[in-house]
Scaffold this active site. Structure first.
Site, PDB file in Angstrom:
ATOM      1  N   THR A  12      -2.346  -4.337   2.713  1.00 35.26           N
ATOM      2  CA  THR A  12      -1.669  -3.704   3.855  1.00 35.26           C
ATOM      3  C   THR A  12      -0.650  -4.632   4.503  1.00 35.26           C
ATOM      4  OG1 THR A  12      -3.501  -2.239   4.335  1.00 35.26           O
ATOM      5  CG2 THR A  12      -2.103  -2.787   6.186  1.00 35.26           C
ATOM      6  N   SER A  54      -5.585  -3.887  -2.766  1.00 34.39           N
ATOM      7  CA  SER A  54      -6.667  -4.720  -3.307  1.00 34.39           C
ATOM      8  C   SER A  54      -7.765  -3.886  -3.973  1.00 34.39           C
ATOM      9  CB  SER A  54      -7.257  -5.632  -2.233  1.00 34.39           C
ATOM     10  OG  SER A  54      -8.047  -4.919  -1.325  1.00 34.39           O
ATOM     11  N   THR A  85      -7.363  -6.098   2.564  1.00 36.64           N
ATOM     12  CA  THR A  85      -8.671  -6.372   3.181  1.00 36.64           C
ATOM     13  C   THR A  85      -9.821  -5.691   2.443  1.00 36.64           C
ATOM     14  OG1 THR A  85      -8.517  -4.514   4.721  1.00 36.64           O
ATOM     15  CG2 THR A  85      -7.649  -6.644   5.474  1.00 36.64           C
ATOM     16  N   ASP A  86      -9.502  -4.637   1.662  1.00 37.35           N
ATOM     17  CA  ASP A  86     -10.603  -3.843   1.083  1.00 37.35           C
ATOM     18  C   ASP A  86     -11.511  -4.662   0.174  1.00 37.35           C
ATOM     19  OD1 ASP A  86      -9.576  -1.713   2.435  1.00 37.35           O
ATOM     20  OD2 ASP A  86      -8.713  -0.708   0.685  1.00 37.35           O
TER      21      ASP A  86
HETATM   22  N1  ASP Z   1      -6.028  -0.725   1.034  1.00 38.69           N
HETATM   23  C1  ASP Z   1      -5.585  -1.977   1.598  1.00 38.69           C
HETATM   24  C2  ASP Z   1      -5.901  -3.077   0.596  1.00 38.69           C
HETATM   25  O1  ASP Z   1      -7.008  -3.522   0.517  1.00 38.69           O
HETATM   26  C3  ASP Z   1      -6.254  -2.212   2.895  1.00 38.69           C
HETATM   27  C4  ASP Z   1      -5.875  -3.474   3.622  1.00 38.69           C
HETATM   28  O2  ASP Z   1      -5.228  -4.351   3.116  1.00 38.69           O
HETATM   29  O3  ASP Z   1      -6.253  -3.579   4.818  1.00 38.69           O
HETATM   30  O4  ASP Z   1      -5.042  -3.480  -0.131  1.00 38.69           O
END
Ligand code: ASP
Length: 323
Positions: A12, A54, A85-86
């Site tokens: 993100t 991710s 973050t995932d």
């Molecule tokens: N879907 C995103 C990822 O993990 C979520 C994030 O980065 O907060 O790439």
């Protein structure tokens, strides 16, 4: 001035809006433009390794990140990895386990809101990541919302709250007005960095609900998985009652040389297979305990164990060693 290498992997923090939702597109240079103060803190080079959500990362991508750190290890004082973050907790666990004798900081960070959007938490997270990378404490850390978390202890707790990451069963350090308040310091290893990137990826997690048919475990074995983490209840128990006992399926799996690890659906504290028959009987058959490791760390550790160990006893010792 310290030299820091920024490794871009997506997430993100690097996203822009598209018709299909948020897509990671920003380069390292794009991201650095919005971060005040970094240029007075350190010299940064950026390297784009990938630009992925991710959730699309594979174990081979953890290996690429570990290799990139090793390849540039002597040229930089520290590393900042921007990441989604995932699955950040899997990557932080993987890098923690793969980079042996790490004597420099490897900081992983991301954001809940893209840097390309007003009010992004990525501004503070990325600035903090460089700040911690320049501090020099060796190890893999997740830096998020003012917290510094051991890479093997990180857990995503929220999908939207800016304080997305928690530290599981370990003290965390905080970034405050007084600086970085480390709870404990590590010594820089006197051995050279060593890469331990080999993984057996046929590992899965079987999460139980009351009434899960034990045949599911037989099906997972039949599908070719070599290591199965059973995410059971409470302290790591699995049903042993005649209406749905997992013990016969566990016995069959173990007889076929499959490694079974009992884990807990609880996030904190960990597994104790000695407390109730639901744990004692599984352990007596040869199921291993996940201990107090996070499910992410347990998964990567098992992937390593199945590659580097030859006997079930070696796997047990490897899995029980603190990480
Ligand atoms: N879907 C995103 C990822 O993990 C979520 C994030 O980065 O907060 O790439």
């Amino acid at each position: 001035m310290k030299r820091i290498l920024m490794l871009v992997t997506g997430g993100t923090i690097a996203c822009e809006a598209s018709n299909d939702g948020l897509v990671p597109r920003l380069s390292g240079a794009d991201m650095l433009k919005g971060i005040p103060g970094v240029s007075s803190l350190c010299d940064v080079d950026a390297l784009e390794l990938m630009n992925l959500d991710s959730s699309n990362l594979q174990p081979e991508d953890w290996q690429s990140m570990a290799r990139a750190v090793a390849e540039h290890y002597d040229d930089y004082d520290g590393f900042v990895i921007t990441h989604g973050t995932d699955t950040m907790a899997y990557t932080s666990a993987a890098l923690h386990l793969m980079l042996k004798n790490l004597g420099k900081p490897v900081i992983i960070t991301g954001a809940q809101l893209p840097l390309s959007m007003p009010g992004s938490d990525g501004v503070f997270n990325l600035r903090d990541a460089f700040y911690v990378a320049c501090d020099g404490e060796p190890g893999v850390f997740v830096v998020f919302h003012g917290s510094v978390i051991d890479g093997a202890r990180a857990k995503k707790m929220y999908t939207e709250n800016f304080a997305a990451y928690a530290s599981v069963n370990a003290p965390l350090a905080m970034i405050t007005a007084r600086g970085i308040e480390w709870r404990e310091h590590r010594t820089v290893p006197d051995k050279p960095l060593e890469l331990a990137t080999e993984l057996e990826t046929r590992v899965c997690i079987l999460k139980l609900v009351p009434g899960t048919d034990p045949k599911l475990l037989d099906l997972v074995v039949a599908a070719g998985y070599k290591g199965i983490i059973i995410e059971g209840f409470g302290a790591g128990g699995v049903p042993n009652d005649s209406r749905g006992s997992f013990l016969p399926s566990i016995r069959r799996a173990l007889e076929q040389g499959i490694t079974i690890v009992c884990a807990s659906q609880c996030i904190f504290d960990g597994v104790d297979l000695s407390r109730y028959p639901i744990g004692v009987l599984a352990a007596r058959l040869g199921a291993l305990s996940g201990g107090d490791k996070t499910i992410e760390t347990l998964t990567v550790r098992l992937m390593q164990a199945l590659k580097v160990c030859f006997t079930q006893e070696e796997i047990r010792t490897f899995m029980e060693r603190p990480v």
